[in-house]
Scaffold this active site. Sequence first.
Site, PDB file in Angstrom:
ATOM      1  N   ARG A 182       0.909  -1.216   0.054  1.00 20.37           N
ATOM      2  CA  ARG A 182       0.202  -0.087  -0.036  1.00 20.37           C
ATOM      3  C   ARG A 182       0.725   1.202  -0.012  1.00 20.37           C
ATOM      4  O   ARG A 182       1.622   1.468   0.771  1.00 20.37           O
ATOM      5  CB  ARG A 182      -0.884   0.020   1.150  1.00 20.37           C
ATOM      6  CG  ARG A 182      -1.710   1.539   1.382  1.00 20.37           C
ATOM      7  CD  ARG A 182      -2.890   1.128   2.267  1.00 20.37           C
ATOM      8  NE  ARG A 182      -4.101   0.688   1.694  1.00 20.37           N
ATOM      9  CZ  ARG A 182      -5.310   0.746   2.056  1.00 20.37           C
ATOM     10  NH1 ARG A 182      -5.513   1.208   3.247  1.00 20.37           N
ATOM     11  NH2 ARG A 182      -6.319   0.200   1.806  1.00 20.37           N
TER      12      ARG A 182
ATOM     13  N   HIS B  75      -6.895   1.056  -6.828  1.00 23.45           N
ATOM     14  CA  HIS B  75      -7.283   0.082  -6.077  1.00 23.45           C
ATOM     15  C   HIS B  75      -7.864  -0.923  -6.393  1.00 23.45           C
ATOM     16  O   HIS B  75      -9.026  -1.532  -6.385  1.00 23.45           O
ATOM     17  CB  HIS B  75      -8.305   0.893  -4.936  1.00 23.45           C
ATOM     18  CG  HIS B  75      -8.302   0.345  -3.605  1.00 23.45           C
ATOM     19  ND1 HIS B  75      -7.652  -0.848  -3.182  1.00 23.45           N
ATOM     20  CD2 HIS B  75      -9.056   0.717  -2.196  1.00 23.45           C
ATOM     21  CE1 HIS B  75      -7.760  -1.126  -1.958  1.00 23.45           C
ATOM     22  NE2 HIS B  75      -8.921  -0.293  -1.378  1.00 23.45           N
TER      23      HIS B  75
ATOM     24  N   GLN C 116      -9.913  -3.877  -4.323  1.00 20.31           N
ATOM     25  CA  GLN C 116     -11.373  -3.050  -3.783  1.00 20.31           C
ATOM     26  C   GLN C 116     -12.279  -3.311  -4.930  1.00 20.31           C
ATOM     27  O   GLN C 116     -13.661  -3.967  -4.486  1.00 20.31           O
ATOM     28  CB  GLN C 116     -11.190  -1.581  -3.598  1.00 20.31           C
ATOM     29  CG  GLN C 116     -12.526  -1.007  -2.816  1.00 20.31           C
ATOM     30  CD  GLN C 116     -12.972  -1.757  -1.707  1.00 20.31           C
ATOM     31  OE1 GLN C 116     -12.241  -1.595  -0.811  1.00 20.31           O
ATOM     32  NE2 GLN C 116     -14.137  -2.067  -1.466  1.00 20.31           N
TER      33      GLN C 116
ATOM     34  N   ASP D 173     -17.064   7.618  -2.403  1.00 20.44           N
ATOM     35  CA  ASP D 173     -16.020   7.543  -1.548  1.00 20.44           C
ATOM     36  C   ASP D 173     -15.590   8.878  -0.783  1.00 20.44           C
ATOM     37  O   ASP D 173     -16.134   9.883  -1.129  1.00 20.44           O
ATOM     38  CB  ASP D 173     -14.677   7.063  -2.505  1.00 20.44           C
ATOM     39  CG  ASP D 173     -13.412   6.710  -1.790  1.00 20.44           C
ATOM     40  OD1 ASP D 173     -13.497   6.348  -0.474  1.00 20.44           O
ATOM     41  OD2 ASP D 173     -12.570   6.420  -2.528  1.00 20.44           O
TER      42      ASP D 173
ATOM     43  N   CYS E 114     -16.392   1.914  -0.487  1.00 23.46           N
ATOM     44  CA  CYS E 114     -15.313   1.016  -0.063  1.00 23.46           C
ATOM     45  C   CYS E 114     -15.061   1.115   1.185  1.00 23.46           C
ATOM     46  O   CYS E 114     -14.341   0.092   1.984  1.00 23.46           O
ATOM     47  CB  CYS E 114     -14.068   1.639  -0.732  1.00 23.46           C
ATOM     48  SG  CYS E 114     -13.147   3.140  -0.850  1.00 23.46           S
TER      49      CYS E 114
ATOM     50  N   ARG F 193     -13.620  -8.562   0.544  1.00 23.23           N
ATOM     51  CA  ARG F 193     -12.355  -8.259   0.115  1.00 23.23           C
ATOM     52  C   ARG F 193     -11.465  -9.618   0.530  1.00 23.23           C
ATOM     53  O   ARG F 193     -10.592 -10.113  -0.008  1.00 23.23           O
ATOM     54  CB  ARG F 193     -11.919  -7.189   1.379  1.00 23.23           C
ATOM     55  CG  ARG F 193     -12.377  -5.999   0.824  1.00 23.23           C
ATOM     56  CD  ARG F 193     -11.942  -5.186  -0.331  1.00 23.23           C
ATOM     57  NE  ARG F 193     -10.428  -5.200  -0.440  1.00 23.23           N
ATOM     58  CZ  ARG F 193      -9.762  -4.031  -0.073  1.00 23.23           C
ATOM     59  NH1 ARG F 193     -10.286  -3.088   0.684  1.00 23.23           N
ATOM     60  NH2 ARG F 193      -8.277  -4.105   0.100  1.00 23.23           N
TER      61      ARG F 193
HETATM   62  N1   CP Z   1     -11.433  -0.089   1.601  1.00 28.43           N
HETATM   63  C1   CP Z   1     -10.329  -0.083   2.039  1.00 28.43           C
HETATM   64  O1   CP Z   1      -9.251  -0.187   1.388  1.00 28.43           O
HETATM   65  O2   CP Z   1      -9.927  -0.141   3.489  1.00 28.43           O
HETATM   66  P1   CP Z   1      -8.846   0.063   4.345  1.00 28.43           P
HETATM   67  O3   CP Z   1      -8.182   1.653   3.994  1.00 28.43           O
HETATM   68  O4   CP Z   1      -9.398   0.120   5.708  1.00 28.43           O
HETATM   69  O5   CP Z   1      -7.909  -0.955   3.924  1.00 28.43           O
HETATM   70  N1  NVA Z   2      -9.905   6.963  -1.838  1.00 25.32           N
HETATM   71  C1  NVA Z   2      -9.598   6.473  -0.542  1.00 25.32           C
HETATM   72  C2  NVA Z   2      -9.581   4.906  -0.391  1.00 25.32           C
HETATM   73  C3  NVA Z   2      -9.369   4.379   0.868  1.00 25.32           C
HETATM   74  C4  NVA Z   2      -9.521   2.866   0.968  1.00 25.32           C
HETATM   75  C5  NVA Z   2      -8.149   6.832  -0.092  1.00 25.32           C
HETATM   76  O1  NVA Z   2      -7.177   6.497  -0.967  1.00 25.32           O
HETATM   77  O2  NVA Z   2      -7.906   7.299   1.000  1.00 25.32           O
END
Ligand code: CP
Ligand code: NVA
Length: 307
Positions: free
Chosen positions: A107, A134, A137, A224, A263, A292
């Site tokens: 990540r 992502h 997701q 989102d 998400c 997930r």
């Molecule tokens: N939706 C998602 O990726 O959640 P987290 O940031 O909690 O991993």
């Molecule tokens: N768009 C959001 C998704 C989190 C899972 C971010 O990048 O913070």
Amino acid sequence: MLSNKRNFINLSDIGKEELNKILKRARQLKKVRFKNSSLKKSLASVNLAMIFEKPSTRTRVSFEIAIKELGGQAIILDESTTHLARGETVADTARVLDRYCQIFMIRTTNHHKLLEYQKYANAPIINGLSNLSHPCQVMADILAFEENRGKIQKKKITWMGDLNNVLFSWIEASNIFGFDLYIAHPRQVFINKELKKISSGKKNIIFTQNIEKAIHNSNCIITDTWFSMGSKKNAVSARYFKKYQVNENSIKGANPKVAFMHCLPAKRGQEVTKEVIDNKNISIVWDEAENRLHVQKAILEWCLKKI
Ligand code: CP
Ligand code: NVA
């Protein structure tokens, strides 16, 4: 370096046939877990290295449980507690972790780092969210939509709000799985060059400021957070986003069986109201979160050529 390794970095790298294979396997794995029947340990002795440069609840927990239930184990690295934070390069980190671990999940705030891990590690790389995309997701989301509302192909899907990483993967998915994607966003939020590139010339992808048109007869409304982790947008933008809130009023023109997706994490009162996200007849957010786990098991197996 193995050239035929399977990375899971962007949906469009993979192709419809393989993505459908992953979804099919995820459905099987979900059934097995639900029935409490014993699962073949397809990834026995596999070490999954997970590197987090940003916070996570779902991704971290679902990947850790996924690898454990498949017989392997997870090594979780918070980037700030590794030598990456003190200047050790991604290339060196990748080559070292490669000697211990068979698969990586990253990540990151910088999508290019995923490509660097891909270059320097023999182990497959999974994108657990980058500034660009992502994909895990959106695979879980497609599974959730299809379980609740039937095939996504030819459906009208509406995105409301920010133009971000999750949307990037939705646009890729619309090209692959063949649905219409209406994207309602404030004109002050620009369509960046990456989004332009993947949507240009695609008749099924419509960017608009016309919320009514985007929602009209929609089968699914997605939103989102207005401010993604690490995003540089400032508080002034919240004013522009307000109109794009998903609430009982804004979804009135949608299909009577419309689904709501997010998400998570969500900010009730900002991008969505509690009346929508907590409405069991509309909201399928908990199924998305659960999926997930199932989808990522299938992704892990796919990357390691078990399916
Ligand atoms: N939706 C998602 O990726 O959640 P987290 O940031 O909690 O991993
Ligand atoms: N768009 C959001 C998704 C989190 C899972 C971010 O990048 O913070």
